[in-house]
Design an enzyme around this catalytic site. Structure first.
Site, PDB file in Angstrom:
ATOM      1  N   CYS A 161      48.509  37.392  35.465  1.00 56.83           N
ATOM      2  CA  CYS A 161      47.904  38.526  36.175  1.00 56.83           C
ATOM      3  C   CYS A 161      48.787  38.924  37.358  1.00 56.83           C
ATOM      4  O   CYS A 161      49.231  40.056  37.458  1.00 56.83           O
ATOM      5  CB  CYS A 161      46.496  38.165  36.633  1.00 56.83           C
ATOM      6  SG  CYS A 161      45.362  37.819  35.271  1.00 56.83           S
ATOM      7  N   ARG A 185      48.981  42.961  37.453  1.00 52.21           N
ATOM      8  CA  ARG A 185      48.591  43.888  36.385  1.00 52.21           C
ATOM      9  C   ARG A 185      47.087  44.095  36.354  1.00 52.21           C
ATOM     10  O   ARG A 185      46.596  45.158  35.968  1.00 52.21           O
ATOM     11  CB  ARG A 185      49.064  43.379  35.027  1.00 52.21           C
ATOM     12  CG  ARG A 185      48.398  42.084  34.584  1.00 52.21           C
ATOM     13  CD  ARG A 185      48.717  41.713  33.147  1.00 52.21           C
ATOM     14  NE  ARG A 185      48.090  40.452  32.792  1.00 52.21           N
ATOM     15  CZ  ARG A 185      46.840  40.328  32.372  1.00 52.21           C
ATOM     16  NH1 ARG A 185      46.072  41.397  32.249  1.00 52.21           N
ATOM     17  NH2 ARG A 185      46.345  39.133  32.072  1.00 52.21           N
ATOM     18  N   SER A 186      46.312  43.059  36.744  1.00 48.95           N
ATOM     19  CA  SER A 186      44.863  43.075  36.591  1.00 48.95           C
ATOM     20  C   SER A 186      44.248  42.154  37.632  1.00 48.95           C
ATOM     21  O   SER A 186      44.780  41.082  37.901  1.00 48.95           O
ATOM     22  CB  SER A 186      44.507  42.600  35.176  1.00 48.95           C
ATOM     23  OG  SER A 186      43.114  42.457  35.019  1.00 48.95           O
ATOM     24  N   ASN A 187      43.115  42.583  38.219  1.00 49.31           N
ATOM     25  CA  ASN A 187      42.485  41.750  39.242  1.00 49.31           C
ATOM     26  C   ASN A 187      40.976  41.920  39.233  1.00 49.31           C
ATOM     27  O   ASN A 187      40.458  43.038  39.288  1.00 49.31           O
ATOM     28  CB  ASN A 187      43.040  42.089  40.622  1.00 49.31           C
ATOM     29  CG  ASN A 187      42.469  41.206  41.714  1.00 49.31           C
ATOM     30  OD1 ASN A 187      41.659  41.646  42.515  1.00 49.31           O
ATOM     31  ND2 ASN A 187      42.881  39.957  41.755  1.00 49.31           N
ATOM     32  N   ASP A 188      40.286  40.784  39.151  1.00 47.13           N
ATOM     33  CA  ASP A 188      38.828  40.701  39.259  1.00 47.13           C
ATOM     34  C   ASP A 188      38.494  40.803  40.747  1.00 47.13           C
ATOM     35  O   ASP A 188      38.578  39.829  41.482  1.00 47.13           O
ATOM     36  CB  ASP A 188      38.376  39.368  38.660  1.00 47.13           C
ATOM     37  CG  ASP A 188      36.877  39.158  38.698  1.00 47.13           C
ATOM     38  OD1 ASP A 188      36.183  39.901  39.418  1.00 47.13           O
ATOM     39  OD2 ASP A 188      36.398  38.224  38.024  1.00 47.13           O
ATOM     40  N   ASN A 196      44.111  35.507  45.035  1.00 43.14           N
ATOM     41  CA  ASN A 196      45.476  35.835  44.627  1.00 43.14           C
ATOM     42  C   ASN A 196      46.334  36.273  45.802  1.00 43.14           C
ATOM     43  O   ASN A 196      47.496  35.861  45.932  1.00 43.14           O
ATOM     44  CB  ASN A 196      45.467  36.923  43.559  1.00 43.14           C
ATOM     45  CG  ASN A 196      44.861  36.488  42.249  1.00 43.14           C
ATOM     46  OD1 ASN A 196      44.255  37.283  41.542  1.00 43.14           O
ATOM     47  ND2 ASN A 196      44.991  35.216  41.889  1.00 43.14           N
ATOM     48  N   HIS A 226      39.182  45.808  39.065  1.00 44.54           N
ATOM     49  CA  HIS A 226      37.922  46.000  38.365  1.00 44.54           C
ATOM     50  C   HIS A 226      36.788  45.115  38.883  1.00 44.54           C
ATOM     51  O   HIS A 226      37.018  44.095  39.537  1.00 44.54           O
ATOM     52  CB  HIS A 226      38.109  45.764  36.859  1.00 44.54           C
ATOM     53  CG  HIS A 226      38.781  44.462  36.534  1.00 44.54           C
ATOM     54  ND1 HIS A 226      40.144  44.368  36.347  1.00 44.54           N
ATOM     55  CD2 HIS A 226      38.298  43.208  36.366  1.00 44.54           C
ATOM     56  CE1 HIS A 226      40.470  43.119  36.067  1.00 44.54           C
ATOM     57  NE2 HIS A 226      39.354  42.384  36.073  1.00 44.54           N
ATOM     58  N   ILE A 227      35.577  45.546  38.542  1.00 45.96           N
ATOM     59  CA  ILE A 227      34.358  44.771  38.766  1.00 45.96           C
ATOM     60  C   ILE A 227      33.651  44.677  37.425  1.00 45.96           C
ATOM     61  O   ILE A 227      33.385  45.699  36.776  1.00 45.96           O
ATOM     62  CB  ILE A 227      33.443  45.436  39.807  1.00 45.96           C
ATOM     63  CG1 ILE A 227      34.141  45.494  41.174  1.00 45.96           C
ATOM     64  CG2 ILE A 227      32.116  44.675  39.931  1.00 45.96           C
ATOM     65  CD1 ILE A 227      33.341  46.239  42.239  1.00 45.96           C
ATOM     66  N   ALA A 285      34.644  35.954  33.407  1.00 42.12           N
ATOM     67  CA  ALA A 285      35.087  36.512  32.133  1.00 42.12           C
ATOM     68  C   ALA A 285      36.365  35.793  31.725  1.00 42.12           C
ATOM     69  O   ALA A 285      37.293  35.664  32.520  1.00 42.12           O
ATOM     70  CB  ALA A 285      35.336  38.008  32.271  1.00 42.12           C
TER      71      ALA A 285
END
Length: 286
Positions: A161, A185-188, A196, A226-227, A285
């Site tokens: 990520c 690229r992607s983060n919760d 992070n 995102h959530i 997830a």
């Protein structure tokens, strides 16, 4: 309210009000259902660490000690071994991403596939980075990249990520500062955002200490922020909370020019940190 708290609330609001729904989502919840999310693209934040701006919220407790141990696992141990992560650091949350039947790069049986620390070791990334900075601190090629297509084809595993970090050196008067840029690229957002960010601030501090430099600015770019759809209640709770009246900062308690590989997780100290409680619960997830 800290800068991190302001950015956190702004991002939550933007995702909830302007975010779009994921499609063909890969992640699953533990019950096997698809983990859909609302997301925004192109999130960017800047923190001046030299002025006490650290990317950690006070709106809920953040498990900073475990997060920093993960940095050591990746960049000092340079392994993908879950046994090392558990036995040496007592960190267990990566177990959900174990790749069955793929041994670790150190010979251990359990691994996350050819990812993260295995890629660092494969390309000797840290030693090369330190050598470049030693030879010419002002060079513009100080890049850590964990995005390795060959490794992705070699084994299964979660693709990284936080996959790229770049470093630059600035002289201001008599002081030399190390800046860092993290690309993800992607983060919760609710679970991993500050984890992070603080991990890579810690890495930035370790490299700065190695050379006796000061830490400067930390830039944070996230492509997909995102959530998840099972976190909306927690998102509303975080928006309602009033931030703690503190100014948390991370301190690395070792002398200047301490070798990168001699620094230990316990050398880090998070001071003036009094987050709002109670802690919130999240179903991850995977």
């Amino acid at each position: 309210m800290t800068k991190a708290d302001t950015i956190f609330k702004e991002n939550i609001t933007k995702i909830m009000e302007e975010g779009v729904w994921s499609e063909q989502a890969r992640p699953k919840y533990k019950d096997g259902t698809t983990a859909n999310s609302k997301y925004i693209t192109g999130s960017f934040a800047e923190y001046d660490l030299s002025k006490g701006e650290f990317p950690i919220t006070t709106l809920r407790p953040i498990a900073i000690k475990s997060a920093i141990k993960e940095v050591f696992w990746i960049y000092q141990d340079q392994t993908n071994s879950l046994d090392v992560l558990e036995d040496k650091y007592n960190v267990h949350y990566w177990n959900d991403w174990e790749v069955e039947g793929v041994p670790a790069n150190n010979g251990d049986k359990r691994s996350i596939g050819q990812r993260y620390g295995a890629v660092v070791k494969k390309h000797d990334i840290i030693n090369r980075l330190l050598a470049q900075l030693e030879a010419n601190p002002w060079n513009r090629r100080n890049v850590i990249s964990l995005w390795d297509y060959e490794a992705f084809e070699e084994t299964a595993g979660l693709q990284p990520c936080a996959f790229q970090t770049m470093f630059d050196v600035r002289r201001v008067g008599e002081d030399v500062y190390l800046d860092a840029t993290l690309t993800q690229r992607s983060n919760d957002m609710l679970v991993a955002h500050h984890i992070n960010a603080m991990q890579y601030v810690a890495l930035q501090m370790m490299i700065a200490k190695h050379f006796g430099w000061k830490v400067g600015k930390f830039f944070y770019f996230i492509n997909n922020l995102h959530i998840y759809d099972n976190q909306f209640e927690q998102a509303e709770e975080l928006l309602k909370r009033q931030p703690s009246d503190c100014q948390p900062r991370l301190v690395l308690n070792v002398p200047d020019e301490t070798n990168f590989f001699d620094i230990k997780p316990e050398d880090f100290e998070l001071v003036d940190y009094d987050p709002v409680k109670p802690q919130l619960k999240f179903d991850l997830a995977i």
